[in-house]
Design a protein around this motif. Structure first.
Motif, short mmCIF file in Angstrom:
data_model
loop_
_atom_site.label_atom_id
_atom_site.label_comp_id
_atom_site.label_asym_id
_atom_site.label_seq_id
_atom_site.Cartn_x
_atom_site.Cartn_y
_atom_site.Cartn_z
N ILE A 1 0.85 -1.25 0.02
CA ILE A 1 -0.04 -0.14 0.10
C ILE A 1 0.80 1.22 -0.05
O ILE A 1 0.59 2.26 -0.84
CB ILE A 1 -1.06 0.04 1.32
CG1 ILE A 1 -1.77 -0.91 1.09
CG2 ILE A 1 -1.86 1.29 1.24
CD1 ILE A 1 -2.73 -1.41 2.52
N ARG A 2 1.93 1.06 0.93
CA ARG A 2 2.45 2.46 1.02
C ARG A 2 3.56 2.78 -0.47
O ARG A 2 3.76 3.70 -0.58
CB ARG A 2 3.78 2.17 1.95
CG ARG A 2 3.08 2.26 3.19
CD ARG A 2 4.18 2.17 4.65
NE ARG A 2 3.52 2.09 5.87
CZ ARG A 2 3.39 3.09 6.48
NH1 ARG A 2 4.13 4.52 5.98
NH2 ARG A 2 2.94 3.28 7.73
N ALA A 3 3.92 1.57 -1.11
CA ALA A 3 4.68 1.62 -2.48
C ALA A 3 3.83 1.92 -3.49
O ALA A 3 4.40 1.95 -4.70
CB ALA A 3 5.57 0.49 -2.62
N MET A 4 2.36 1.86 -3.44
CA MET A 4 1.47 1.82 -4.61
C MET A 4 1.84 2.99 -5.70
O MET A 4 1.60 2.97 -6.72
CB MET A 4 0.08 1.96 -3.96
CG MET A 4 -0.83 1.47 -4.93
SD MET A 4 -0.78 -0.24 -5.63
CE MET A 4 -1.10 -1.26 -4.09
N ASP A 5 2.21 4.24 -4.90
CA ASP A 5 2.36 5.52 -6.14
C ASP A 5 3.64 4.94 -6.75
O ASP A 5 3.59 5.66 -8.11
CB ASP A 5 2.73 6.68 -5.11
CG ASP A 5 1.55 7.26 -4.42
OD1 ASP A 5 0.34 6.85 -4.68
OD2 ASP A 5 1.63 8.18 -3.48
N ILE B 1 3.75 -8.64 -9.42
CA ILE B 1 3.71 -9.86 -8.72
C ILE B 1 4.70 -9.99 -7.84
O ILE B 1 5.98 -9.79 -8.09
CB ILE B 1 3.60 -11.12 -9.66
CG1 ILE B 1 2.62 -11.14 -10.64
CG2 ILE B 1 3.54 -12.39 -8.93
CD1 ILE B 1 2.47 -12.19 -11.65
N PHE B 2 4.56 -10.14 -6.43
CA PHE B 2 5.51 -10.41 -5.67
C PHE B 2 5.57 -11.63 -4.71
O PHE B 2 4.40 -11.93 -4.35
CB PHE B 2 5.54 -9.25 -4.64
CG PHE B 2 5.79 -7.92 -5.12
CD1 PHE B 2 7.08 -7.47 -5.57
CD2 PHE B 2 4.62 -6.87 -5.38
CE1 PHE B 2 7.22 -6.24 -6.12
CE2 PHE B 2 4.81 -5.92 -5.51
CZ PHE B 2 6.22 -5.41 -6.36
N ILE C 1 12.66 -13.86 -2.64
CA ILE C 1 11.94 -12.67 -2.43
C ILE C 1 12.75 -11.57 -2.87
O ILE C 1 12.13 -10.37 -2.15
CB ILE C 1 11.33 -13.05 -0.99
CG1 ILE C 1 12.83 -13.16 -0.04
CG2 ILE C 1 10.58 -13.83 -0.73
CD1 ILE C 1 12.39 -12.83 1.55
N THR C 2 13.55 -11.73 -3.60
CA THR C 2 14.39 -10.47 -3.87
C THR C 2 13.55 -9.40 -4.43
O THR C 2 13.94 -8.18 -4.09
CB THR C 2 15.40 -10.98 -5.02
OG1 THR C 2 16.14 -11.87 -4.47
CG2 THR C 2 16.42 -9.65 -5.48
N MET D 1 11.51 -3.87 -4.55
CA MET D 1 10.50 -2.99 -5.02
C MET D 1 9.65 -2.28 -4.12
O MET D 1 8.99 -1.23 -4.13
CB MET D 1 9.57 -3.55 -6.00
CG MET D 1 10.39 -3.62 -7.44
SD MET D 1 9.35 -4.40 -8.57
CE MET D 1 8.32 -3.07 -9.13
N ILE D 2 9.29 -3.08 -2.86
CA ILE D 2 8.42 -2.73 -1.95
C ILE D 2 9.21 -2.51 -0.52
O ILE D 2 8.60 -1.89 0.56
CB ILE D 2 7.17 -3.39 -1.73
CG1 ILE D 2 7.22 -4.95 -1.44
CG2 ILE D 2 6.24 -3.11 -3.30
CD1 ILE D 2 6.27 -5.73 -1.04
N GLY D 3 10.33 -3.02 -0.37
CA GLY D 3 11.15 -2.60 0.71
C GLY D 3 10.65 -3.59 1.92
O GLY D 3 10.63 -3.35 3.13
N TRP D 4 10.17 -5.10 1.64
CA TRP D 4 9.83 -5.65 2.70
C TRP D 4 10.58 -6.94 2.73
O TRP D 4 11.45 -7.49 1.98
CB TRP D 4 8.35 -6.44 1.89
CG TRP D 4 7.71 -7.57 2.70
CD1 TRP D 4 7.23 -7.41 3.97
CD2 TRP D 4 8.19 -9.14 2.68
NE1 TRP D 4 7.05 -8.55 4.49
CE2 TRP D 4 7.76 -9.66 3.75
CE3 TRP D 4 8.57 -9.84 1.65
CZ2 TRP D 4 7.53 -11.08 3.98
CZ3 TRP D 4 8.89 -11.22 2.03
CH2 TRP D 4 8.11 -11.80 3.01
#
Length: 317
Positions: free
Chosen positions: A223-227, A234-235, A282-283, A288-291
């Motif tokens: 959600i935070r990375a959506m912009d 796909i993650f 999970i790279t 891309m989303i910092g997870w």
């Protein structure tokens, strides 16, 4: 992150309820959609903080009326059918996982929903001896995996046609609070706490165990990375490590100091036995989303056993 109006489908389920608890704590305006009008036990402690909507996603008109009324900023699609042994009706697996998803996409487009996060499954891949990347070959071995994979393909097609941000989180072997008692992890941990025998059907099956709080964290990071995201991304959401079911049970026995004996026989909570190994790369999610997952199996078992121990009566086998 600004406060958002978010609709969760399948809110009464395992992952949906965990997402709802988290978003409520983050002060978002949460709407929960379920085709079962009876409130799930998973939501008892937040029932005053979530607006519940009874609707069937396989009914276009039901869904249209709900989304037209709510007008959410985004949708987290957790509704599914086919992951459990008693969910075996092929037509229902198709209807929920494909027809339902298509209806959500169509209605979301009509009412200008900004984004959709779709909860996928590692069973779309069908297994592999090496770490799976998002572009790995799709070869599902069940109707559930097949129709979930077709749903992911549908999102990729849709992204090129409509202006809506789409993300699929392919979740691997999730476990933790609010999981159904018939599943592997609650079955194992409950019996470890009670010092009962643990019956494992296929102890050498290897899975990528990911704690549900890490899955919820992936939703929030998305959600935070959506912009920053476009089209359909796909993650993989897993720990990035392959562990056997036997390892999980033995680690639980060690962590909890249980006297339970492990017996090799039929287990209530066995996963899809035809898939010998699943493990995620999970790279992409990291980059891309910092997870990153925070829970290894040891930490996950500790946290889950503390939670389950306070609800031991519900989890009696």
């Amino acid at each position: 992150m600004e406060n958002l109006k978010i609709l969760i489908t399948g809110v009464s389920g395992f992952i949906g309820s965990n997402v709802a608890h988290h978003l409520v704590n983050e002060n978002h305006e949460v709407f929960g959609l379920s085709r079962n009008s009876k409130l799930s036990w998973r939501l008892d402690d937040i029932k005053e903080k979530v607006t519940f909507v009874s609707a069937d996603i396989t009914s276009y008109e039901h869904l249209k009326n709900s989304i037209r009324t709510i007008k959410p900023d985004g949708i987290i699609h957790c509704a599914q059918y086919g992951a459990y042994p008693d969910e075996s009706k092929t037509s229902e697996i198709y209807n929920v996982n494909l027809t339902g998803l298509f209806n959500i996409l169509e209605v979301s487009s009509e009412f200008n929903v900004k984004w959709l996060i779709n909860l996928g499954t590692s069973f779309e891949y069908g297994g592999s001896t090496h770490k799976l990347v998002e572009g790995s070959k799709i070869k599902p071995k069940s109707y559930y995996g097949l129709f979930k994979a077709e749903g992911t393909n549908l999102l990729s097609l849709y992204a090129g046609i409509k202006k809506i941000k789409l993300v699929t989180l392919r979740v691997f072997q999730a476990y933790g609070p609010y999981e159904a008692k018939e599943r592997l992890a609650p079955y194992v941990i409950y019996n470890l706490l009670e010092n009962n025998p643990i019956k494992l059907n296929n102890p050498h099956l290897r899975r990528d165990f990911v704690y549900v709080k890490d899955v919820v964290s992936a939703v929030e990071k998305t959600i935070r990375a959506m912009d920053r995201l476009d089209g359909h991304e796909i993650f993989n959401i897993g720990s990035g490590k392959s562990k056997s079911i036997e390892y999980f049970a033995k680690m639980g026995k060690k962590v909890l100091g249980s006297d339970s004996k492990i017996v090799y026989g039929n287990s209530v909570g066995k996963p899809e036995d035809s898939v010998s190994q699943l493990v995620a790369n999970i790279t992409k999610a990291r980059n891309m989303i910092g997870w990153n997952p925070d829970y290894d199996i040891k930490k996950g078992i500790k946290d889950f056993s503390n939670w389950l121990g306070e609800r031991i009566n519900y989890y009696k086998q």
